[in-house]
Design a protein around this motif. Structure first.
Motif: not given
Length: 402
Positions: A255-262, A270-282
């Motif tokens: 449950t540790t929040p995940l960030a990715v994208g720089e 990042c479309r799949e990461l976002i729409q599948n709610q696999l990350i918390d911060y873009i």
């Protein structure tokens, strides 16, 4: 109204920056950041040889059409070089449009959504004691969010930890240097670091950590799970993100929040990461993802899935990008946090700016446009000097992720 000049300016006031200055026939000009750390000259060539000649004579008010012309018209679209060059044009055009409207850029975007912008800084140390001291100093400066990186026992050089007293700068040599890495030593030590930080400073500060793409999904899942008791704001770049489905495994175990994208360049990264709610911060940046026009689409899409922004803000982005990012941060409804590595006094002299920092928070200023300019005479005194990012190898010599 027409664009009559577009000039690429390369300067190195302590590190390399590439800036695009677009001038109109009415004398209004806009500034865009085109810096791609370690590959700066590739963007310079792309701009000067291909984009700038097709930009002259166009109406700078037609930001969307110009963006689509250079994106769809390229055929070889996306990628860091092309999207960084496109971002420079886009930000410079938004700067011009806001100046024409006599508005700070955030007003043109739709007005502010907050009174101040939460930022996090870096606290790095060669060992646990010096890391705790760095956290203490950051806290004394008023930061409410701190990214913690620490040297790993048995590893000579660790990502995020500077040599000596200087600020951390990864582009440290003419040609790529080599760093060594041990996943086992890292995984065994980092939970101890955050246990010590929480014991020393309590739970009143946000803590962040950057893995820098160095783990496999199951290793990242283990680290995220072991860091759960310390309630991190986020764990960043846990794995290489070319395979977006890697995050499914991590998400299942922590449950540790995940960030990715720089290192992302478009919404497709990042479309799949976002729409599948696999990350918390873009963390996709304005300068590397096609400018304000495209990052706005990413942020709007992310808002549908409760994913918030967390812009990269290291010193491999110039004050021009920071200024544009802060106006975006002021406006964007699903804002999360803004990274802040302070530019040197030398850099700030080359790039005078309206944005202000005070005890852990930014405001972008009220100057029309994004509020950042370039002193071309001063910039010319600092010629380009090639600087390469290092490569990373495991202790057995295998080339690894950097």
């Amino acid at each position: 109204m027409k664009i009559v000049d577009a000039k690429v300016i390369v300067t190195c006031p302590g590190r390399n920056f590439v800036t695009l200055k677009i001038t109109t026939d009415q004398g209004i000009y806009g500034i865009g950041d085109a810096t791609l750390n370690g590959r700066e000259k590739a963007v310079v060539s792309y701009l000067e040889d291909y984009l700038v000649p097709a930009l002259i004579g166009r109406d700078p008010q037609q930001i969307e059409d110009i963006w689509q012309f250079f994106y769809r018209g390229a055929y070889w679209r996306r990628g860091p070089v092309g999207m960084t060059a496109l971002a420079a044009i886009d930000v410079a055009l938004w700067d011009i449009k806001a100046k024409m409207a006599n508005m700070p850029l955030y007003q043109l975007l739709g007005g502010k959504s907050r009174e101040r912008i939460l930022t996090y800084t870096h606290a790095n140390g060669k060992d646990l004691d010096s890391t705790l001291d760095a956290v203490r100093k950051a806290k004394e400066k008023g930061y409410q969010a701190i990214r913690v990186q620490c040297g790993i026992p048995g590893i000579e050089k660790t990502y995020g930890v500077a040599k000596g007293e200087k600020s951390y700068e990864p582009a440290d040599s003419d040609l790529p240097s080599t760093e060594m890495w041990s996943t086992e030593k890292y995984l065994n030590f980092i939970p101890e670091v955050f246990a010590a930080v929480r014991k020393e400073f309590g739970r009143d500060i946000h803590l962040l950590h950057d893995v820098h793409h160095r783990l496999t999904p199951i290793e990242a899942a283990r680290l995220g799970k072991e860091l759960e008791p310390f309630h991190l704001f986020w764990m960043e770049d846990a794995v290489p993100a070319e395979n977006q489905e890697s995050f499914k495994l991590i998400r299942q175990h922590t449950t540790t929040p995940l960030a990715v994208g720089e290192v992302f360049n478009s919404i497709h990264d990042c479309r799949e990461l976002i729409q599948n709610q696999l990350i918390d911060y873009i963390r996709t940046t304005i300068v590397h993802a096609g400018g304000i026009s495209h990052v706005r689409r990413i942020a709007d899409f992310a808002s549908l899935f409760n994913v918030r922004t967390g812009f990269h803000g290291a010193t491999d982005l110039s004050p021009v990008c920071m200024g544009a990012a802060l106006h975006f941060d002021y406006w964007v409804p699903n804002f999360g946090i803004q990274e802040h590595m302070a530019h040197s006094a030398q850099m700030d002299e080359v790039f005078p700016h309206a944005y202000q920092f005070e005890r852990g928070f930014f405001t972008p200023g009220e100057t029309p446009g994004h509020g950042v300019d370039i002193d071309e005479k001063l910039a010319a005194k600092y010629p380009y000097k090639r600087a390469s990012l290092p490569v990373n190898r495991l202790e057995d010599g295998t080339l690894w992720h950097w």
